[in-house]
Design a protein around this motif. Structure first.
Motif, PDB file in Angstrom:
ATOM      1  N   GLY A 159     109.736  -5.758  17.951  1.00 47.62           N
ATOM      2  CA  GLY A 159     108.124  -6.937  18.982  1.00 47.62           C
ATOM      3  C   GLY A 159     108.428  -8.051  18.799  1.00 47.62           C
ATOM      4  N   ALA A 160     109.692  -8.747  18.499  1.00 49.37           N
ATOM      5  CA  ALA A 160     109.571 -10.083  17.776  1.00 49.37           C
ATOM      6  C   ALA A 160     110.746 -10.540  18.919  1.00 49.37           C
ATOM      7  CB  ALA A 160     109.772 -10.557  16.372  1.00 49.37           C
ATOM      8  N   LEU A 161     111.838  -9.151  19.063  1.00 49.12           N
ATOM      9  CA  LEU A 161     113.160  -9.410  19.500  1.00 49.12           C
ATOM     10  C   LEU A 161     113.001  -8.685  20.437  1.00 49.12           C
ATOM     11  CD1 LEU A 161     115.350  -8.681  16.697  1.00 49.12           C
ATOM     12  CD2 LEU A 161     115.080 -10.893  17.687  1.00 49.12           C
ATOM     13  N   LEU A 162     111.960  -8.093  20.816  1.00 46.86           N
ATOM     14  CA  LEU A 162     112.381  -6.885  22.530  1.00 46.86           C
ATOM     15  C   LEU A 162     112.556  -8.275  23.708  1.00 46.86           C
ATOM     16  CD1 LEU A 162     112.774  -4.501  23.971  1.00 46.86           C
ATOM     17  CD2 LEU A 162     110.010  -4.586  24.337  1.00 46.86           C
ATOM     18  N   LEU A 163     111.124  -9.131  24.170  1.00 50.48           N
ATOM     19  CA  LEU A 163     111.609  -9.975  25.627  1.00 50.48           C
ATOM     20  C   LEU A 163     112.805 -11.065  25.639  1.00 50.48           C
ATOM     21  CD1 LEU A 163     110.396 -10.889  28.176  1.00 50.48           C
ATOM     22  CD2 LEU A 163     109.055 -12.622  26.178  1.00 50.48           C
ATOM     23  N   PRO A 164     113.184 -11.538  23.876  1.00 45.21           N
ATOM     24  CA  PRO A 164     114.199 -12.158  24.082  1.00 45.21           C
ATOM     25  C   PRO A 164     116.077 -11.260  24.660  1.00 45.21           C
ATOM     26  CG  PRO A 164     113.177 -12.748  21.938  1.00 45.21           C
ATOM     27  CD  PRO A 164     112.620 -11.755  22.739  1.00 45.21           C
ATOM     28  N   ALA A 165     115.532 -10.032  23.794  1.00 45.13           N
ATOM     29  CA  ALA A 165     116.851  -9.460  24.658  1.00 45.13           C
ATOM     30  C   ALA A 165     116.602  -8.768  25.942  1.00 45.13           C
ATOM     31  CB  ALA A 165     116.335  -7.890  23.463  1.00 45.13           C
ATOM     32  N   ILE A 166     115.816  -8.784  26.791  1.00 45.78           N
ATOM     33  CA  ILE A 166     115.707  -8.377  27.840  1.00 45.78           C
ATOM     34  C   ILE A 166     116.124  -9.875  28.954  1.00 45.78           C
ATOM     35  CG2 ILE A 166     113.671  -8.079  29.813  1.00 45.78           C
ATOM     36  CD1 ILE A 166     112.608  -6.554  27.681  1.00 45.78           C
ATOM     37  N   LEU A 167     116.249 -10.220  28.228  1.00 46.99           N
ATOM     38  CA  LEU A 167     116.609 -11.958  28.767  1.00 46.99           C
ATOM     39  C   LEU A 167     118.109 -12.314  29.006  1.00 46.99           C
ATOM     40  CD1 LEU A 167     113.238 -14.520  28.482  1.00 46.99           C
ATOM     41  CD2 LEU A 167     113.770 -13.072  30.495  1.00 46.99           C
ATOM     42  N   ILE A 168     118.421 -12.192  27.070  1.00 45.39           N
ATOM     43  CA  ILE A 168     119.712 -12.180  27.320  1.00 45.39           C
ATOM     44  C   ILE A 168     120.627 -10.891  28.109  1.00 45.39           C
ATOM     45  CG2 ILE A 168     121.563 -11.362  25.128  1.00 45.39           C
ATOM     46  CD1 ILE A 168     119.300 -12.438  23.725  1.00 45.39           C
ATOM     47  N   SER A 169     119.784  -9.708  27.880  1.00 45.59           N
ATOM     48  CA  SER A 169     120.287  -8.076  28.347  1.00 45.59           C
ATOM     49  C   SER A 169     120.650  -9.204  30.531  1.00 45.59           C
ATOM     50  CB  SER A 169     120.203  -7.457  28.917  1.00 45.59           C
ATOM     51  OG  SER A 169     119.224  -6.928  27.768  1.00 45.59           O
ATOM     52  N   ILE A 170     120.193  -9.601  30.868  1.00 48.78           N
ATOM     53  CA  ILE A 170     119.088 -10.129  32.074  1.00 48.78           C
ATOM     54  C   ILE A 170     121.021 -11.272  32.777  1.00 48.78           C
ATOM     55  CG2 ILE A 170     118.442 -11.348  34.332  1.00 48.78           C
ATOM     56  CD1 ILE A 170     115.408  -9.783  33.009  1.00 48.78           C
ATOM     57  N   ILE A 171     121.034 -12.279  31.351  1.00 46.54           N
ATOM     58  CA  ILE A 171     121.836 -13.180  31.487  1.00 46.54           C
ATOM     59  C   ILE A 171     123.166 -12.512  31.314  1.00 46.54           C
ATOM     60  CG2 ILE A 171     122.222 -15.498  30.713  1.00 46.54           C
ATOM     61  CD1 ILE A 171     119.986 -16.567  32.203  1.00 46.54           C
ATOM     62  N   GLY A 172     123.296 -12.345  30.550  1.00 39.64           N
ATOM     63  CA  GLY A 172     124.416 -11.423  31.041  1.00 39.64           C
ATOM     64  C   GLY A 172     124.686 -10.445  31.274  1.00 39.64           C
ATOM     65  N   PHE A 173     124.245  -9.625  32.058  1.00 37.41           N
ATOM     66  CA  PHE A 173     124.476  -8.767  33.329  1.00 37.41           C
ATOM     67  C   PHE A 173     125.077 -10.013  34.506  1.00 37.41           C
ATOM     68  CE2 PHE A 173     123.615  -6.819  36.993  1.00 37.41           C
ATOM     69  CZ  PHE A 173     124.095  -5.552  36.845  1.00 37.41           C
ATOM     70  N   VAL A 174     124.499 -10.738  34.560  1.00 38.24           N
ATOM     71  CA  VAL A 174     124.668 -11.916  35.659  1.00 38.24           C
ATOM     72  C   VAL A 174     126.357 -12.394  35.846  1.00 38.24           C
ATOM     73  CG1 VAL A 174     123.518 -13.796  37.463  1.00 38.24           C
ATOM     74  CG2 VAL A 174     122.221 -11.786  36.768  1.00 38.24           C
ATOM     75  N   GLU A 175     125.919 -12.789  34.311  1.00 35.48           N
ATOM     76  CA  GLU A 175     127.122 -13.287  33.987  1.00 35.48           C
ATOM     77  C   GLU A 175     128.533 -11.932  34.295  1.00 35.48           C
ATOM     78  OE1 GLU A 175     129.684 -15.613  30.630  1.00 35.48           O
ATOM     79  OE2 GLU A 175     127.284 -15.882  30.864  1.00 35.48           O
TER      80      GLU A 175
END
Length: 585
Positions: free
Chosen positions: A274-290
């Motif tokens: 629960g604590a890491l789910l939203l940050p993981a989604i944001l990290i995924s999006i940033i990493g994928f875009v780069e």
């Protein structure tokens, strides 16, 4: 994946089956050479990015082995090199620093869980073919976020250059903490850090031209130029060991396990997820875009193509691999991919050979970095990330679009002032709001006939023919719930400014979509114009849009006609009036 369609459905999901069939001796030779160069660069870089993520140095090497192999199997780019990168490492440290204390077992487990969640999310997006969601992050916002992140990363490493204890996740917090600990400065550490940074800056800009002037061969030149961080690591490690500088307070890496990546398990407790789910989604999006931006750039240079949805699966598999082999979130890195491409990598097999080289280093070379000063790794990070800082994006967006400038400036300020999590979230929000703002005020031009042609252009930009009784509005945007009311208000203002208007034609040549809210707005416009005894007509309606309109009530009650072309509408409502008026004159 090349420009040719894969012959077997399985090849689309496992690209190695495609390029592996055509692998030859020439590709093997080029891939081996590229892997040697990339491996030399990645050893110090991987250690440095683990330090940035707040993890033991070996985690950086572990995160560069299994992920590279898995991406080579499932990814579609021939040159992309996957592993720890600066921005994702900073996001990792910022995220898990809020759920666990650095240096504890819980911190390492949280890093594994973050990689697992990120990988699972990316694979899910890839399977559902939702790669287009990354388009919601505009390029100016991404550029602003990366610039701010580069500054934060460099600032976070100053404590290692100065040899002081400091903390903080925002720029004011970091600078204040460093200022409070200035009395702890270790001047020997400062000398090591400054010399290492100065040497690396010099290598980046001057060593390759110097070697070319000296007539060094291309391969040796590349090896020496890319090996700058290795020279810095060797020199400073020998200095610390030979002069016993560890006893003088210089902080060193210390013991690094001499082993292959271990099998690990991420934490799956509901609280941690629960604590890491939203940050993981944001990290995924940033990493994928780069990553996808880098992959598309290199693919274009060799007239190849990548599949963004399959890239999601490849990057997701890489992150899942990191989660189960002692790593942390990874993505495709620009600097390592440039090195891989320039070194002549032909296929993803170069990444597999690089992983083998890193595995050998993990087994045989880790004892050699015991006396490696952390200041050298910090210098490596600072030199690498300052290349990401690009304030020219502010000048460019100011000159081109004030809205984009505001988005970039806000992203930079929020990231620096409130931290990377807020920066990422605000970047996504600003991108979406910017899109909604732009489309909520669609460009609608009143057009007239260009004399002697059948073309219609903006009455404010061209000399065109018009008649007071006819108003033609060209709608240059798809109509949906955000902008439907705008068109209602515009037509209402236009037809009430004078009493001569008898017909309104909406030119739909640029309209690709009309959603239900916009359909209701068109019905409202039709009803009002009917009450005013003004006809509402449509022209140049695209096939898919017309198919939907024909299933609606609008066509039945339309107070006018639908024309194949705007010129047909002009001949019926504009030309006869003009001819009659000219005859009366």
């Amino acid at each position: 994946m090349t420009e040719n369609t894969m012959s077997h459905p399985l090849h689309r999901f496992v690209p190695i089956l495609d390029w592996g069939r055509r692998y030859d001796r020439n590709a093997l030779s080029n891939d081996l050479i590229a892997s040697v160069i990339v491996t030399i660069m990645l050893i110090p870089q991987s250690l440095a990015y683990a330090l940035l993520a707040g993890l033991p140095p070996e985690a950086g090497i572990y995160a560069s082995i299994a992920p590279i192999i898995l991406y080579a199997i499932f990814g579609t780019s021939r040159a992309l090199a996957v592993g720890p990168v600066a921005v994702v490492s900073l996001l990792t440290a910022s995220t898990i620093g809020q759920v666990a204390e650095q240096g504890t077992a819980g911190y390492a487990v949280a890093a594994l869980t973050l990689a697992f969640l990120s990988g699972a999310f990316l694979v899910l997006l890839g399977v559902l073919r939702l790669g287009f969601l990354a388009n919601f992050l505009s390029h100016p916002v991404i550029a602003g976020f990366i610039t701010a992140s580069g500054i934060l990363i460099a600032a976070s490493q100053l404590k290692h250059i100065l040899g002081v204890s400091a903390h903080g996740h925002t720029l004011p917090e970091m600078l204040l903490s460093i200022a409070q600990h200035l009395n702890e400065i270790n001047w020997i550490t400062v000398v090591i850090g400054v010399l290492a940074a100065g040497f690396l800056f010099w290598v980046r800009g001057n060593l390759k031209p110097l070697l070319n002037k000296l007539g060094t061969g291309p391969l040796l030149t590349d090896l020496l130029a890319k090996g700058g961080p290795v020279f810095a690591v060797v020199a400073t490690t020998l200095a610390v060991w030979g002069l016993n500088l560890g006893e003088e307070g210089v902080r060193i890496v210390g013991d690094v396990p001499q082993s292959l990546p271990p099998l690990t398990l991420p934490g799956l407790s509901s609280d941690l997820i629960g604590a890491l789910l939203l940050p993981a989604i944001l990290i995924s999006i940033i990493g994928f875009v780069e990553s996808v931006s880098v992959a598309q750039t290199f693919a274009a240079r060799k007239r190849q193509r990548i599949d963004p949805d399959q890239e999601l699966i490849g990057l997701g598999a890489a992150n899942l691999g990191a989660a189960f082999t002692g790593g942390f979130p990874v993505t495709g890195g620009f600097s390592r991919s440039v090195v891989n491409f320039d070194a002549g990598a032909e296929t993803p097999a170069a990444g597999i050979f690089t992983a083998v080289g890193l595995a050998a280093a993990a087994v045989a070379l880790t004892p050699l970095v015991y006396f490696l000063p952390k200041a050298t790794l910090a210098a490596t990070i600072i030199v690498a990330v300052l290349a990401l800082v690009d304030f020219s994006i502010l000048r460019k967006t100011w000159a081109y679009s004030r809205a984009d400038f505001i988005a970039v400036a806000a992203t930079i300020l929020l990231t620096l002032g409130l931290g990377v999590e807020v920066g990422v979230a605000s970047g996504v929000a600003i991108s979406v709001l910017l899109h909604l703002y732009k489309t909520s005020r669609p460009h609608v031009a009143e057009v007239g006939l260009v004399p002697g042609t059948q073309h219609f252009r903006n009455i404010h930009r061209h000399e065109v023919e018009t008649v007071p009784e006819l108003v033609t509005l060209r709608v240059d945007e798809s109509l949906y719930f955000v902008n439907a009311r705008f068109l209602e208000d515009l037509i209402q203002r236009r037809v009430t400014t004078g009493c001569e208007v008898r017909d309104v034609v909406l030119m739909f040549s640029a309209v690709n979509e009309v959603d239900y809210s916009a359909l209701e707005s068109l019905e409202a416009i039709n009803s009002r114009l009917k009450d005013m005894r003004v006809g509402l007509h449509l022209s140049e309606v695209k096939g898919p849009v017309m198919d939907r309109l024909q299933r609606s009530h609008l066509i039945e009650v339309l107070n006018g006609e639908i024309f194949l072309s705007q010129y047909d509408a002009w001949q019926k409502f504009g030309a006869p009036i003009e001819v009659a008026r000219s005859r009366q004159a």
